[in-house]
Design an enzyme around this catalytic site. Structure first.
Site, PDB file in Angstrom:
ATOM      1  NE  ARG A   1      51.796  43.905  10.904  1.00  0.00           N
ATOM      2  CZ  ARG A   1      52.090  42.091  11.211  1.00  0.00           C
ATOM      3  NH1 ARG A   1      51.910  42.522   9.760  1.00  0.00           N
ATOM      4  NH2 ARG A   1      51.521  41.867  12.076  1.00  0.00           N
TER       5      ARG A   1
ATOM      6  CB  CYS B   1      43.291  57.483   7.287  1.00  0.00           C
ATOM      7  SG  CYS B   1      41.545  57.380   6.990  1.00  0.00           S
TER       8      CYS B   1
ATOM      9  CG  ASN C   1      47.868  40.252   5.884  1.00  0.00           C
ATOM     10  OD1 ASN C   1      47.886  39.291   5.915  1.00  0.00           O
ATOM     11  ND2 ASN C   1      48.545  40.786   7.251  1.00  0.00           N
ATOM     12  CD  GLU C   2      46.078  39.441  10.816  1.00  0.00           C
ATOM     13  OE1 GLU C   2      47.067  40.039  11.593  1.00  0.00           O
ATOM     14  OE2 GLU C   2      46.398  37.541  11.055  1.00  0.00           O
TER      15      GLU C   2
ATOM     16  CB  CYS D   1      41.073  56.210  12.067  1.00  0.00           C
ATOM     17  SG  CYS D   1      41.796  58.268  10.649  1.00  0.00           S
TER      18      CYS D   1
ATOM     19  CD  GLU E   1      48.996  35.609   8.308  1.00  0.00           C
ATOM     20  OE1 GLU E   1      49.087  35.618   9.749  1.00  0.00           O
ATOM     21  OE2 GLU E   1      49.302  36.516   7.733  1.00  0.00           O
TER      22      GLU E   1
ATOM     23  CD  GLU F   1      55.686  39.013  11.405  1.00  0.00           C
ATOM     24  OE1 GLU F   1      56.141  39.418  10.399  1.00  0.00           O
ATOM     25  OE2 GLU F   1      54.599  39.894  11.993  1.00  0.00           O
ATOM     26  CE  LYS F   2      66.234  40.903  15.693  1.00  0.00           C
ATOM     27  NZ  LYS F   2      64.585  41.206  15.854  1.00  0.00           N
TER      28      LYS F   2
ATOM     29  CG  HIS G   1      56.357  34.879  13.990  1.00  0.00           C
ATOM     30  ND1 HIS G   1      55.571  33.611  13.378  1.00  0.00           N
ATOM     31  CD2 HIS G   1      55.040  35.044  14.412  1.00  0.00           C
ATOM     32  CE1 HIS G   1      54.946  33.495  13.049  1.00  0.00           C
ATOM     33  NE2 HIS G   1      53.681  34.462  13.896  1.00  0.00           N
TER      34      HIS G   1
HETATM   35  C1  GAL Z   1      49.231  37.730  11.217  1.00  0.00           C
HETATM   36  C2  GAL Z   1      49.624  38.879   9.978  1.00  0.00           C
HETATM   37  C3  GAL Z   1      50.747  38.313   9.584  1.00  0.00           C
HETATM   38  C4  GAL Z   1      52.411  38.198  10.739  1.00  0.00           C
HETATM   39  C5  GAL Z   1      51.644  36.651  12.206  1.00  0.00           C
HETATM   40  C6  GAL Z   1      52.712  36.967  12.658  1.00  0.00           C
HETATM   41  O1  GAL Z   1      48.617  38.934  12.636  1.00  0.00           O
HETATM   42  O2  GAL Z   1      49.073  39.105   9.310  1.00  0.00           O
HETATM   43  O3  GAL Z   1      51.216  39.102   8.995  1.00  0.00           O
HETATM   44  O4  GAL Z   1      52.684  39.814  11.753  1.00  0.00           O
HETATM   45  O5  GAL Z   1      49.963  37.768  12.135  1.00  0.00           O
HETATM   46  O6  GAL Z   1      52.374  36.247  14.072  1.00  0.00           O
END
Ligand code: GAL
Length: 676
Positions: A114, A118, A152-153, A161, A308, A356-357, A359
Site C-alpha cells: 500500500r 509518488c 490515510n496516514e 521519493c 485509530e 493485518e489478519k 492485528h
Molecule cells: C495504521 C494504518 C491502518 C492500519 C494500522 C495497523 O498505521 O493507518 O490502516 O494499518 O496502522 O496498526
C-alpha cells in the site's frame, strides 16, 4: 445528527475503520447489530477501497458503497468517508509505472502493498482526484455522510521519493522559494565544496551522495517532501470543499511523526485526527500523553479525535503482546483527558486474510459479542455516552513547550557535533518532568503568541528562525519564564550559523555566552553540583553534552564537577525584564530535571489539581460554561489514594460522590466535577 465544520456528534465519537469489502454482505447486517450494541456512532469507510470502487481506468462500481451508506444511515451510524486514494489499484501501476515512488538508490517500489505512489505523480493525482470528485458528487447529500477522510496516514511508509517528476517539482519549488540562483546559492552556502549552481537544471535531489549532502539542500528537500504530500492532500481537499462546503475534512496524522510539518498541515484540516500506537516499552503513559498534547496543539487547543488505536495487539512489532484487561479503557480515557472528543480504533472486524489478519480489532476472530475484547469495547462505548458535557471543553494549561518540525529536521541532519542529540528525546525529558508534576502542557510553534503562558520550555531549539528571538525576548520581558537547553539558538532557517558566540540570538535573554561545547562519548559522564535551588541542591550526574558557559548577567545554579571546565556553570538563571530565563547546558539525570522543573513550577504557583501518588495522571478540561472536569488515571498496578481539594465531587463515569479522598483502582479512571 448535527454536523458542522467543527464536527458535532451527539456523543463523543466512537467507532473504527470499517472494511466491509473484505466480507460477504450477510456479515454487514451483523456488523450493524454489534456496532449499535457497543455504542458505535461513526465508522471510517473506503480507506483502502480504490480497487473495489474502480476496477479499471474507465470502470467504476459504486453499487456496494451505495448499499453500505444506506445501511449505515438506516442504523443511525455516521460515515467518515475516505477518498480511497491511500492504496492505488494495480491497473494504475500497470498503465503508469512512473506513478510508483523511487528510493534514494533509484530503485522503484513495487505495487502489491500500500501507499505505493509518488505524491508528485501526475497520473496518481489525475486518477485519484477524478475518483474523489465522483465520490463527493455521489454522496454529498447522503444522510450517513459526516466527514471526509482524505487518503490515510500520509508518509507512513513513503515519505521521500527520488523520481524524475519529484526532481522537476523540487526545482520549481526552489524557484518559488528563492527567486534567483544567487539567493539559493547564498542560502545553501554553496561556496563550500564547489557546490555552486549556475543553472536550475543542475540541481538535483539529495539522494545517494559520496558523503554528506549540502545541509541546506537536505533541509529544503524535507520541506519539499512535506509540501508535496500536502499538495497532494490539497488537490483532493479543494474538490471536497467545492462540492461539500459545510462538511469537515481531515486526514489522520501520526503523532510525533517526523516527515510532515504538521503545524502547516493543520491549517488545512477542520479537525485534527491522529493514530496512537504507543510502544509497549518506554512510551507509556508519558509519550502517549505528550503526543496527545502535541496533536491538540496543532489547532491551538481545539479538541481532536483519536482516529485509530488498537483494542488488543498490533501485528507489526517483533512481538505483539496483548493489552491487559482495562488498559485499552485506561488509554482511551487518557485520550479524552488530553482533549480528545472521540476514541476510535483500527479496525472494526479483524481481517480474515491479508497482512493485518493478526492485528486486533473491536470484533475479533470469534466473530461475535462474546470475546473479552468486545465486552471491553462495549463497556467503553456505553460509558462514553455519559460524557456529553465534555464535548468541546478545553484542556487547561499554563505551560507550553515550543515544538518545531523544521528544527527537528535541521537538528538531526548528519554532520553534527553529536549524533546522539535527538529532538524528541530532548523534548520528552522535559515533558516527562512536567507530566510527573501533573500540570497541563500545550505545544506551540516558536513564533506563537506566548502571552497566555506562565512558563515556556524550548528544549533543543537549535534553529532560531526570523522573528523567534523577538518573540522569546518579549515573552520574558513581559514577565514570562523561559527555559531552554544546550544546542539551542545555533542556526537560522537554512542551517547557517548565527555568529557571535553561541547561542547568539538567545544570549541577551539568557545572559550567557557559550564559547565551546563538548559532546560526550557513549557511557561518559560528568557531574553537576547544584547550589541555591533549595530541595534540588546536591550532586547529580550528567551526560551527552557539556556547554562551556560564560556568565553575562545570569547567575549559575549548578556547575560541572570534573574535567578541565570543572567549576564552570552548567545551569543558569537570568532575570530579564519582568521575567526570568533558565538555561540547562547539559543533560542532567532525570531527578535533577524533575527537581528543577518542580522548583520553577512552585515559584510560579503552578500546581496539580489534586494530590495523587506517583503513577496517577491528572488533567483538567474546562467547558465553555466554566465547569471544570478533573481526570485522574491510575497507571499503577495497585490502587492509589487521592486527596481531593475542598468540596464534594461527582464522578461522571460511575455517578458516585466523593468528599476528602478516594481510592482509585489499578487502571482506574475518575472524571470529577465539583458539586454545587
Ligand atoms: C495504521 C494504518 C491502518 C492500519 C494500522 C495497523 O498505521 O493507518 O490502516 O494499518 O496502522 O496498526
Amino acid at each position: 445528527m448535527a454536523i458542522s465544520k467543527n464536527v458535532k456528534l451527539p456523543h463523543l465519537f466512537y467507532g473504527g475503520d470499517y472494511n466491509p469489502e473484505q466480507w460477504p454482505e450477510e456479515v454487514w447486517k451483523d456488523d450493524m447489530r454489534l456496532m449499535k450494541k457497543a455504542g458505535v456512532n461513526i465508522v471510517s469507510i473506503g480507506i483502502f477501497s480504490w480497487a473495489a470502487l474502480q476496477p479499471g481506468p474507465d470502470k467504476y462500481d459504486f453499487a456496494w458503497m451505495d448499499r453500505l451508506m444506506d445501511l449505515l444511515a438506516e442504523n443511525g451510524i455516521m460515515a467518515d468517508l475516505a477518498t480511497a486514494t491511500a492504496s492505488p489499484p494495480a491497473w494504475l501501476a500497470r498503465l503508469h509505472p512512473e506513478s510508483l515512488p523511487v528510493d534514494e538508490n533509484g530503485a522503484r517500489y513495487a505495487q502489491g502493498s500500500r501507499q505505493h505512489y509518488c505524491p508528485n505523480s501526475k497520473a496518481f493525482r489525475l486518477y485519484g482526484q477524478r475518483l474523489v470528485r465522483m465520490l463527493a458528487e455521489r454522496y454529498k447529500d447522503h444522510p450517513a455522510l459526516a466527514m471526509w477522510h482524505i487518503n490515510n496516514e500520509y508518509a507512513c511508509h513513503i515519505s521521500r521519493c527520488f523520481c524524475d517528476e519529484c526532481t522537476l517539482e523540487f526545482r520549481n519549488w526552489l524557484q518559488k522559494r528563492y527567486g534567483t540562483l544567487d539567493e539559493l546559492n547564498a542560502r545553501w552556502g554553496t561556496n563550500f565544496w564547489s557546490q555552486k549552481y549556475y543553472e536550475w537544471e543542475e540541481i538535483g535531489l539529495p539522494g545517494k551522495t559520496p558523503t554528506y549532502a549540502n545541509p541546506g539542500q537536505q533541509l529544503d528537500y524535507m520541506r519539499f517532501m512535506s509540501d508535496s504530500l500536502l499538495d497532494a492532500y490539497l488537490g483532493e481537499y479543494r474538490i471536497l470543499r467545492e462540492i461539500t462546503p459545510e462538511l469537515p475534512i481531515m486526514t489522520n496524522l501520526m503523532g510525533a511523526h517526523k516527515p510532515l510539518d504538521q503545524f502547516e498541515w493543520a491549517k488545512h484540516m477542520d479537525v485534527i485526527t491522529w493514530d496512537s500506537y504507543p510502544e509497549p516499552t518506554g512510551g507509556i503513559p508519558v509519550f502517549a500523553a505528550m503526543q496527545h498534547d502535541l496533536m491538540r496543539g496543532l489547532k491551538g487547543g481545539q479538541p481532536f479525535i483519536l482516529m485509530e488505536q488498537v483494542t488488543s495487539q498490533v501485528n507489526w512489532r517483533q512481538q505483539n503482546p496483548l493489552k491487559r484487561p482495562g488498559v485499552m479503557r485506561l488509554w482511551s480515557y487518557q485520550t479524552v483527558a488530553h482533549g480528545g472528543d472521540g476514541v476510535m480504533f483500527f479496525q472494526w472486524r479483524q481481517s480474515k486474510a491479508g497482512a493485518e489478519k493478526f492485528h486486533g480489532a473491536m470484533v475479533t476472530h470469534t466473530g461475535d459479542e462474546n470475546s473479552r475484547v468486545y465486552r471491553e469495547v462495549e463497556q467503553l462505548g456505553l460509558e462514553l455516552q455519559r460524557l456529553d458535557a465534555l464535548i468541546e471543553s478545553r484542556v487547561e494549561a499554563q505551560v507550553a513547550i515550543v515544538f518545531d518540525w523544521h528544527n527537528w529536521w535541521a537538528l538531526e541532519l548528519d554532520s553534527k557535533p553529536s549524533r546522539d542529540v535527538l529532538y524528541l528525546e530532548q523534548v520528552k525529558q522535559y515533558y516527562k518532568a512536567l507530566f510527573e508534576h501533573n500540570v497541563g502542557v500545550d505545544f506551540v510553534q516558536p513564533d506563537a503568541d506566548l502571552s497566555g503562558y506562565k512558563l515556556v520550555l524550548a528544549p533543543a531549539l537549535y534553529m532560531v528562525a526570523p522573528g523567534v528571538q523577538a518573540n522569546l525576548e518579549s515573552f520574558v520581558q513581559g514577565g514570562g519564564t523561559l527555559l531552554t537547553t544546550f544546542f539551542s539558538g545555533i542556526v537560522d532557517e537554512n542551517d547557517r550559523l548565527h555568529l557571535g558566540g553561541y547561542p547568539a540570538p538567545l544570549r541577551k535573554v539568557l545572559g550567557i555566552c557559550v564559547e565551546e561545547f563538548d559532546p560526550m562519548l557513549p557511557g561518559q559522564t560528568n557531574g553537576i553540583a547544584v547550589e541555591g535551588l533549595g530541595e534540588a541542591d546536591g550532586q547529580y550526574s550528567c551526560s551527552l553534552w557539556a556547554d562551556l558557559i560564560k556568565l553575562e548577567g545570569a547567575r549559575s545554579l549548578a556547575s560541572f564537577t570534573s574535567d578541565f571546565f570543572a567549576g564552570s556553570p552548567a545551569v543558569t538563571e537570568h532575570a530579564f525584564g519582568k521575567g526570568r530565563a533558565y538555561y540547562v547546558g547539559t543533560q542532567a539525570e532525570a531527578a535533577f530535571t524533575k527537581s528543577l522543573i518542580g522548583r520553577i513550577l512552585a515559584d510560579l504557583e503552578l500546581q496539580a489539581p489534586l494530590q495523587a501518588p506517583e503513577g496517577v495522571e491528572l488533567t483538567v478540561r474546562r467547558a465553555a460554561d466554566g465547569e471544570r472536569y478533573v481526570f485522574a488515571l491510575n497507571h499503577n498496578a495497585a490502587a492509589a489514594q487521592l486527596t481531593l481539594p475542598e468540596g464534594a465531587y461527582t464522578d461522571l463515569l460511575s455517578g458516585s460522590s466523593f468528599n476528602g479522598s478516594l481510592e482509585l483502582a489499578a487502571n482506574g479512571v475518575v472524571i470529577l466535577q465539583r458539586q454545587g
